[in-house]
Design a protein around this motif. Structure first.
Motif, mmCIF file in Angstrom:
data_model
loop_
_atom_site.group_PDB
_atom_site.id
_atom_site.type_symbol
_atom_site.label_atom_id
_atom_site.label_comp_id
_atom_site.label_asym_id
_atom_site.label_seq_id
_atom_site.Cartn_x
_atom_site.Cartn_y
_atom_site.Cartn_z
ATOM 1 N N PRO A 1 5.097 -11.672 10.297
ATOM 2 C CA PRO A 1 4.935 -10.956 9.592
ATOM 3 C C PRO A 1 5.104 -9.461 9.826
ATOM 4 C CG PRO A 1 5.527 -11.570 8.056
ATOM 5 C CD PRO A 1 4.684 -12.344 9.042
ATOM 6 N N ASN A 2 5.906 -8.320 10.053
ATOM 7 C CA ASN A 2 5.111 -7.137 10.795
ATOM 8 C C ASN A 2 4.246 -6.528 9.443
ATOM 9 O OD1 ASN A 2 4.598 -3.737 11.126
ATOM 10 N ND2 ASN A 2 5.894 -4.047 12.783
ATOM 11 N N THR A 3 2.875 -6.502 9.140
ATOM 12 C CA THR A 3 2.390 -6.756 8.303
ATOM 13 C C THR A 3 2.263 -4.949 7.754
ATOM 14 O OG1 THR A 3 0.044 -6.015 9.467
ATOM 15 C CG2 THR A 3 0.604 -7.557 8.456
ATOM 16 N N LYS A 4 2.523 -3.810 8.431
ATOM 17 C CA LYS A 4 2.418 -2.429 8.018
ATOM 18 C C LYS A 4 3.735 -2.309 7.429
ATOM 19 C CE LYS A 4 -0.476 -0.799 11.622
ATOM 20 N NZ LYS A 4 -1.042 -1.324 12.987
ATOM 21 N N VAL A 5 4.802 -2.535 8.473
ATOM 22 C CA VAL A 5 6.158 -2.573 7.104
ATOM 23 C C VAL A 5 6.316 -3.555 6.437
ATOM 24 C CG1 VAL A 5 8.710 -3.493 8.016
ATOM 25 C CG2 VAL A 5 7.310 -2.528 9.897
ATOM 26 N N ALA A 6 5.870 -4.301 6.066
ATOM 27 C CA ALA A 6 5.947 -5.076 4.727
ATOM 28 C C ALA A 6 5.316 -3.623 3.676
ATOM 29 C CB ALA A 6 4.991 -6.829 4.827
ATOM 30 N N THR A 7 4.174 -3.546 4.047
ATOM 31 C CA THR A 7 2.998 -2.734 2.679
ATOM 32 C C THR A 7 3.793 -1.244 2.421
ATOM 33 O OG1 THR A 7 0.802 -3.157 4.317
ATOM 34 C CG2 THR A 7 0.756 -1.326 2.609
ATOM 35 N N LEU A 8 4.501 -0.875 3.876
ATOM 36 C CA LEU A 8 5.568 0.043 2.954
ATOM 37 C C LEU A 8 6.401 -0.356 2.178
ATOM 38 C CD1 LEU A 8 6.519 2.989 3.640
ATOM 39 C CD2 LEU A 8 7.638 2.643 5.759
ATOM 40 N N ILE A 9 6.936 -1.417 2.451
ATOM 41 C CA ILE A 9 8.909 -1.707 1.804
ATOM 42 C C ILE A 9 7.792 -2.540 -0.070
ATOM 43 C CG2 ILE A 9 9.951 -3.699 1.184
ATOM 44 C CD1 ILE A 9 10.595 -3.799 4.392
ATOM 45 N N PHE A 10 6.628 -2.828 0.366
ATOM 46 C CA PHE A 10 6.108 -3.108 -1.136
ATOM 47 C C PHE A 10 5.275 -2.200 -1.602
ATOM 48 C CE2 PHE A 10 5.779 -7.736 0.262
ATOM 49 C CZ PHE A 10 6.928 -7.852 -0.143
ATOM 50 N N GLY A 11 5.073 -1.163 -1.260
ATOM 51 C CA GLY A 11 4.479 0.714 -1.852
ATOM 52 C C GLY A 11 5.998 1.095 -2.239
ATOM 53 N N LEU A 12 7.314 0.873 -2.085
ATOM 54 C CA LEU A 12 8.560 1.362 -2.626
ATOM 55 C C LEU A 12 8.554 0.405 -3.547
ATOM 56 C CD1 LEU A 12 11.123 1.147 0.379
ATOM 57 C CD2 LEU A 12 9.988 3.569 -0.309
ATOM 58 N N PHE A 13 8.514 -0.999 -3.451
ATOM 59 C CA PHE A 13 8.612 -1.651 -5.375
ATOM 60 C C PHE A 13 7.625 -0.977 -6.414
ATOM 61 C CE2 PHE A 13 10.779 -4.672 -2.039
ATOM 62 C CZ PHE A 13 12.065 -4.400 -3.216
ATOM 63 N N HIS A 14 6.512 -1.042 -6.046
ATOM 64 C CA HIS A 14 6.107 -0.508 -6.316
ATOM 65 C C HIS A 14 5.809 1.138 -7.529
ATOM 66 C CE1 HIS A 14 2.227 -3.170 -6.141
ATOM 67 N NE2 HIS A 14 2.528 -4.433 -5.031
ATOM 68 N N GLY A 15 6.369 1.735 -6.626
ATOM 69 C CA GLY A 15 6.854 3.307 -7.126
ATOM 70 C C GLY A 15 7.720 3.315 -8.535
ATOM 71 N N THR A 16 8.709 2.160 -7.981
ATOM 72 C CA THR A 16 10.273 1.959 -8.362
ATOM 73 C C THR A 16 9.909 1.560 -10.206
ATOM 74 O OG1 THR A 16 11.179 1.506 -6.531
ATOM 75 C CG2 THR A 16 12.376 0.522 -8.778
ATOM 76 N N GLY A 17 8.654 0.305 -9.626
ATOM 77 C CA GLY A 17 8.500 0.117 -11.158
ATOM 78 C C GLY A 17 7.761 1.132 -11.930
ATOM 79 N N LEU A 18 6.915 1.736 -11.338
ATOM 80 C CA LEU A 18 6.487 3.315 -12.297
ATOM 81 C C LEU A 18 7.566 4.016 -12.372
ATOM 82 C CD1 LEU A 18 4.303 4.513 -13.784
ATOM 83 C CD2 LEU A 18 3.978 5.626 -11.010
ATOM 84 N N ALA A 19 8.260 4.363 -11.994
ATOM 85 C CA ALA A 19 9.624 5.364 -12.137
ATOM 86 C C ALA A 19 9.698 4.307 -13.163
ATOM 87 C CB ALA A 19 10.349 5.413 -10.903
ATOM 88 N N THR A 20 10.428 3.479 -13.374
ATOM 89 C CA THR A 20 11.057 2.751 -14.002
ATOM 90 C C THR A 20 10.719 2.509 -15.366
ATOM 91 O OG1 THR A 20 12.315 1.219 -12.419
ATOM 92 C CG2 THR A 20 12.250 0.414 -15.568
ATOM 93 N N LYS A 21 9.172 2.770 -15.756
ATOM 94 C CA LYS A 21 8.322 2.581 -16.881
ATOM 95 C C LYS A 21 8.255 3.842 -17.427
ATOM 96 C CE LYS A 21 7.064 -1.575 -17.705
ATOM 97 N NZ LYS A 21 7.742 -1.905 -19.414
ATOM 98 N N ILE A 22 8.692 4.773 -16.951
ATOM 99 C CA ILE A 22 7.962 6.555 -17.473
ATOM 100 C C ILE A 22 9.573 6.892 -17.560
ATOM 101 C CG2 ILE A 22 8.167 9.093 -15.933
ATOM 102 C CD1 ILE A 22 6.086 7.564 -14.146
#
Length: 244
Positions: free
Chosen positions: A146-167
């Motif tokens: 798999p494209n590791t750069k794309v995967a890193t960006l996509i999972f970054g989006l999920f990590h940020g969503t997790g923080l936004a949900t808590k805030i």
């Protein structure tokens, strides 16, 4: 396949890195109530009580979240595990930071809400994904990488969503919201750089060991196990919350 005696030798007392990973696993596995993006009661109360632009406090809160967010640290460790050039480290960490920043800022600004258990389960899977990637599992199982750069960006989006949900759960005041969110994000990136510096220093020493590759396999298996546990814990929490 590695023999049992080989694994035991890899975990011998003269191998502090492997033992440190095992101790980390033990600590996390005993934290039955742990949530990957949890905000402490004190911080939550502070967020709810303040009003107006508070740059320094929000930078501090962002940095604190990053350096105590073990899901972030595990994923970041997985991302840089086999990156030897600082240029590559910079590219991957920047992609993760971009994804993390975009969804955190937009999620809070526009009030996007996703069930915290679901998003944290996905974040746990991001750790599993990266550990399997480091083990070369996708090439072995499916014959492609798999494209590791794309995967890193996509999972970054999920990590940020997790923080936004808590805030969002803590109803941050609207007065000074944008400035405070930007300050919080700056703090997150400062915390990420501090965590990354520690990781790179440790990895630099570790890679000099003649046993690094063997220990790296064990470390990524442990990392995968932690990711599975994080995911299972969140799924169990979601089931319990919906059946209550």
């Amino acid at each position: 396949m590695t023999s049992t005696s080989g694994v035991l030798r890899a975990l011998a007392p003269r191998q502090p890195v492997a033992l440190t990973l095992i101790l980390l696993a033990a600590v996390l596995l005993t934290a039955a109530q742990a949530l990957a993006h949890n905000v402490t009661a004190g911080d939550a109360g502070y967020i709810q009580e303040i009003w107006g632009v508070q740059i320094i406090p929000f930078i501090y809160l962002g940095a604190k979240h990053m350096v105590t967010g073990y899901d972030h640290i595990l994923f970041l460790l997985g991302v840089v595990f086999f990156l030897y050039r600082m240029k590559d480290v910079g590219i991957y960490v920047s992609l993760f930071a971009i994804g993390h920043s975009v969804t955190m800022l937009l999620g809070v600004w526009y009030g996007w809400g996703i069930n915290a258990y679901i998003i944290d389960a996905i974040i746990g899977l991001s750790v599993v994904y990266k550990a399997l990637d480091n083990l070369g599992a996708y090439q072995k199982w499916f014959g492609f990488q798999p494209n590791t750069k794309v995967a890193t960006l996509i999972f970054g989006l999920f990590h940020g969503t997790g923080l936004a949900t808590k805030i969002l759960d803590y109803d941050i005041p609207q007065d000074g919201l944008l400035a405070n969110l930007l300050a919080f994000n700056v703090g997150v990136e400062v915390g990420q750089l501090l965590a990354l510096a520690v990781i790179l220093i440790v990895m630099g020493y570790w890679r000099r060991s003649p046993n690094f590759l063997r220990q790296a396999t064990i470390a990524n298996v442990v990392m995968m196990g932690l990711g599975i546990w994080l995911t299972f814990n969140q799924v169990a929490g979601y089931i319990a919350s919906t059946s209550a």
